[in-house]
Design a protein around this motif. Structure first.
Motif, short mmCIF file in Angstrom:
data_model
loop_
_atom_site.label_atom_id
_atom_site.label_comp_id
_atom_site.label_asym_id
_atom_site.label_seq_id
_atom_site.Cartn_x
_atom_site.Cartn_y
_atom_site.Cartn_z
N VAL A 240 19.13 22.25 -10.59
CA VAL A 240 19.44 23.38 -11.48
C VAL A 240 18.92 23.15 -12.89
CG1 VAL A 240 21.48 24.06 -10.17
CG2 VAL A 240 21.72 22.37 -11.98
N GLU A 241 18.68 21.91 -13.25
CA GLU A 241 18.26 21.61 -14.62
C GLU A 241 16.79 21.22 -14.71
OE1 GLU A 241 19.51 18.75 -18.41
OE2 GLU A 241 20.53 18.57 -16.48
N TRP A 242 16.27 20.59 -13.67
CA TRP A 242 14.91 20.06 -13.74
C TRP A 242 14.04 20.68 -12.65
CZ3 TRP A 242 13.60 17.23 -17.85
CH2 TRP A 242 14.63 16.60 -18.56
N GLU A 243 12.81 20.96 -13.02
CA GLU A 243 11.81 21.43 -12.08
C GLU A 243 10.78 20.32 -11.87
OE1 GLU A 243 8.26 24.81 -11.83
OE2 GLU A 243 9.67 24.78 -13.52
N VAL A 244 10.58 19.95 -10.59
CA VAL A 244 9.66 18.87 -10.25
C VAL A 244 8.25 19.42 -10.13
CG1 VAL A 244 9.10 17.08 -8.56
CG2 VAL A 244 11.49 17.59 -9.08
N ARG A 245 7.34 18.91 -10.96
CA ARG A 245 5.96 19.36 -10.97
C ARG A 245 5.05 18.50 -10.08
NH1 ARG A 245 4.62 22.71 -15.29
NH2 ARG A 245 6.40 24.06 -15.71
N GLY A 246 5.52 17.36 -9.66
CA GLY A 246 4.70 16.48 -8.82
C GLY A 246 5.24 15.06 -8.85
N MET A 247 4.69 14.22 -7.96
CA MET A 247 5.11 12.83 -7.88
C MET A 247 3.94 11.96 -7.43
SD MET A 247 8.48 11.36 -5.89
CE MET A 247 9.13 9.73 -6.22
N PRO A 248 2.91 11.82 -8.25
CA PRO A 248 1.74 11.02 -7.86
C PRO A 248 2.10 9.54 -7.74
CG PRO A 248 1.60 11.65 -10.17
CD PRO A 248 2.77 12.39 -9.61
N ALA A 249 1.37 8.88 -6.83
CA ALA A 249 1.59 7.45 -6.57
C ALA A 249 0.31 6.67 -6.88
CB ALA A 249 1.99 7.23 -5.12
N VAL A 250 0.49 5.52 -7.52
CA VAL A 250 -0.64 4.67 -7.91
C VAL A 250 -0.28 3.23 -7.59
CG1 VAL A 250 -2.09 3.88 -9.81
CG2 VAL A 250 -1.34 6.25 -9.75
N PHE B 87 0.85 -1.18 0.00
CA PHE B 87 0.00 0.00 0.00
C PHE B 87 0.90 1.24 0.00
CE2 PHE B 87 -2.51 -3.32 1.98
CZ PHE B 87 -3.74 -3.20 1.37
N ASN B 88 0.39 2.31 -0.59
CA ASN B 88 1.10 3.58 -0.53
C ASN B 88 0.53 4.43 0.60
OD1 ASN B 88 -1.15 3.44 -2.25
ND2 ASN B 88 -0.76 5.50 -3.02
N ALA B 89 1.43 4.98 1.41
CA ALA B 89 1.00 5.75 2.58
C ALA B 89 0.33 7.05 2.17
CB ALA B 89 2.21 6.03 3.48
N LEU B 90 0.78 7.67 1.10
CA LEU B 90 0.23 8.94 0.63
C LEU B 90 -0.17 8.79 -0.84
CD1 LEU B 90 2.88 11.37 2.18
CD2 LEU B 90 0.64 10.78 3.12
N ASP B 91 -0.92 9.77 -1.32
CA ASP B 91 -1.32 9.75 -2.73
C ASP B 91 -0.19 10.16 -3.67
OD1 ASP B 91 -3.85 8.97 -2.03
OD2 ASP B 91 -4.63 11.02 -1.91
N SER B 92 0.88 10.64 -3.11
CA SER B 92 2.02 11.06 -3.92
C SER B 92 3.28 10.95 -3.08
CB SER B 92 1.85 12.50 -4.43
OG SER B 92 1.82 13.40 -3.34
N GLY B 93 4.42 11.07 -3.75
CA GLY B 93 5.67 11.09 -3.03
C GLY B 93 5.83 12.38 -2.23
N ASP B 94 6.60 12.30 -1.17
CA ASP B 94 6.82 13.46 -0.30
C ASP B 94 7.91 14.32 -0.92
OD1 ASP B 94 6.89 15.27 1.71
OD2 ASP B 94 7.71 13.91 3.23
N LEU B 95 7.58 15.60 -1.18
CA LEU B 95 8.53 16.55 -1.78
C LEU B 95 8.87 17.69 -0.83
CD1 LEU B 95 6.94 16.85 -5.34
CD2 LEU B 95 8.84 15.39 -4.64
N SER B 96 8.56 17.52 0.46
CA SER B 96 8.79 18.61 1.41
C SER B 96 10.27 18.85 1.66
CB SER B 96 8.08 18.29 2.74
OG SER B 96 8.56 17.06 3.28
N ASP B 97 11.10 17.83 1.52
CA ASP B 97 12.54 17.98 1.76
C ASP B 97 13.35 17.95 0.47
OD1 ASP B 97 12.24 18.07 4.57
OD2 ASP B 97 12.05 15.87 4.63
N PHE B 98 12.69 18.23 -0.65
CA PHE B 98 13.39 18.16 -1.94
C PHE B 98 14.34 19.33 -2.12
CE2 PHE B 98 13.47 19.25 -6.51
CZ PHE B 98 14.13 18.13 -6.97
#
Length: 476
Positions: free
Chosen positions: A201-211, A186-197
């Motif tokens: 410099v090259e990539w911007e993270v728009r989200g990390m959904p989990a399914v 089971f996944n604990a959250l609906d998405s990955g945790d990005l609070s400590d990301f």
């Protein structure tokens, strides 16, 4: 009074310190006893359930800490993750009252049973499992295992819109040997945790959904659950715009200027070839970082289109130079070319005769030239010139009279001499007329070449501008 208060405070501090030391000693003693009691007959080789038909639930949570590298050519994503796994161990429970209220302990993770959760789409030879850190064991058998991991996962990179592209990289976690009837994920959250990301410099993270997915593979009839985290990335294109796109745009705008370069300079073809080589270098730089796929990146299409324009401009420049250097031996300019090119297009493109200035008409230049030549002449020299013109007029009139006298007197010797002189003068006049006609023919061909050059220059300028606007518009 002060002395008594100080003694009382000292006694209280001493009593509290002694009590704390006793508690610590008690905790350490009960923790040792608990550890001995729990692991005396415990085995970490078997699934920790009392009923073998019961499913063991494992909760998975992923925290994205950093994107270390995105290798587009090899299509590998390297990420730094914090992996948290939570499950219940039926054989690691105790009564808190028997151990002085001790509700949790921390022990090495290799002492307990751990689910074999692995990254399905890993792309490295080495193991990408979490680090062997301690686990937190609660009195009710709940085990929490937090561990960092550096993962290398395969990521299908779509470079169609490079450098304005977005990527979706999947991180699929699941048990390698246990099926869904034994270990359920089971996944604990609906998405990955990005609070400590940590921002990349090259990539911007728009989200990390989990399914959560439940898949039945061809080898086995049992279901195999997994949790897939989709990392949504948007490329920061400023670096590629400054280093790849802007130089290409500047170089591409030089290509139409080869038509503006005078044909007599001999550098028109050299300029086109130099620009073509420069564009080839940029094309190779892009090809080195892109995967070998059928999808040509957007900037690669722009390079190819620009190189095609430069090749066409160089070929047209060679043709125009052949027109420019048409001499007296060439046939006259066709009538349609006179009307279309020399009459209408030259006016539309503001092309004047070869050698004329584009700021003032030719007759004004000739008047200024005559003024510069004759104005410095003194009055005496002007009189001399006038006297010479008068004497030449008298000679010509005398020659005419002599010819009329020759015919009247029938003097054979003088008539033959004057006839030869007249033939020579007629021959010189004919040569001068032919020379002027040949020069006029060459000037017409040069003007035709100049008009065609100016026409192609504006056409290529517009094409380069349209291509640049289109590629910038795709940035959105």
């Amino acid at each position: 009074m002060n002395w008594s208060c100080s003694c009382i405070s000292f006694c209280w501090i001493y009593f509290a310190a002694s009590r704390l030391r006793v508690v610590e000693t008690a905790d350490g003693k009960y923790a040792q006893k608990l550890f001995h009691d729990l692991f005396e007959d415990y085995s970490n080789a078997l699934r920790p359930v009392e009923d073998t038909d019961k499913v063991l639930n494992v909760t998975l949570q992923i925290t994205l800490s950093q994107i270390k590298d995105m290798d587009e050519r090899n299509q590998v994503l390297t990420a730094y993750l914090w992996v948290r796994q939570i499950w219940h161990d039926a054989y690691l429970t105790w009564d808190r009252d028997q151990y002085d209220g001790l509700d949790s302990i921390r022990i090495p993770s290799d002492l307990v049973w751990r689910p074999d959760i692995v990254l399905y789409n890993k792309a490295d030879d080495e193991s990408s499992e979490p680090v062997n850190t301690n686990v937190v064991l609660r009195y009710d058998g709940l085990i929490t295992w937090d561990a960092p991991a550096i993962t290398k996962s395969s990521c299908v990179v779509d470079v169609t819109y490079f450098p304005f592209d977005s990527q979706q990289c999947n991180l699929t976690f699941g048990s390698w040997t246990y099926n869904g009837n034994q270990v359920d994920l089971f996944n604990a959250l609906d998405s990955g945790d990005l609070s400590d990301f940590i921002e990349d410099v090259e990539w911007e993270v728009r989200g990390m959904p989990a399914v959560k997915n439940v898949i039945s593979y061809g080898c086995c009839s049992e279901p195999y659950p997994d949790v897939t985290f989709t990392l949504l990335l948007k490329r920061r294109s400023a670096f590629y715009i400054v280093n790849l796109l802007v130089p290409c745009v500047l170089i591409s705008f030089l290509a139409p200027l080869s038509f503006y370069l005078p044909a007599a300079s001999g550098e028109k073809v050299s300029l086109g070839v130099t620009i073509l080589l420069a564009m080839t270098v940029f094309q190779l730089m892009v090809a080195e970082i892109m995967p070998a796929s059928e999808n040509v990146p957007l900037i690669g299409k722009y390079y190819i289109a620009t190189m095609a324009l430069i090749t066409a401009s160089t070929a047209l420049t060679i043709m125009v130079m052949n027109i420019h250097f048409c001499g007296a031996e060439a046939r006259p300019v066709p009538r349609w070319a006179r009307v279309v090119i020399l009459k209408y297009m030259s006016r539309l493109l503001f092309v004047y005769d070869v050698g004329d200035s584009c700021l003032r008409p030719r007759r004004h230049r000739e008047q200024d030239h005559l003024t510069e030549v004759y104005c410095p002449l003194p009055e005496s020299r002007l009189k001399t010139v006038r006297n010479k013109d008068l004497s030449r007029g008298e000679d010509v009139s005398g020659l005419s009279k002599s010819e009329r006298g020759c015919h009247s007197k029938a003097d054979g010797g003088d008539c033959a001499r004057y006839a030869a002189l007249a033939r020579n003068i007629a021959y010189i006049a004919k040569c001068l007329k032919d020379h002027r006609a040949a020069h006029s023919k060459g000037s017409e061909w040069k003007k035709v070449a100049k008009v065609i050059d100016r026409f192609f220059m504006w056409v290529f300028f517009i094409m380069v501008l349209v291509m640049t606007v289109l590629i910038i518009a795709r940035a959105d």
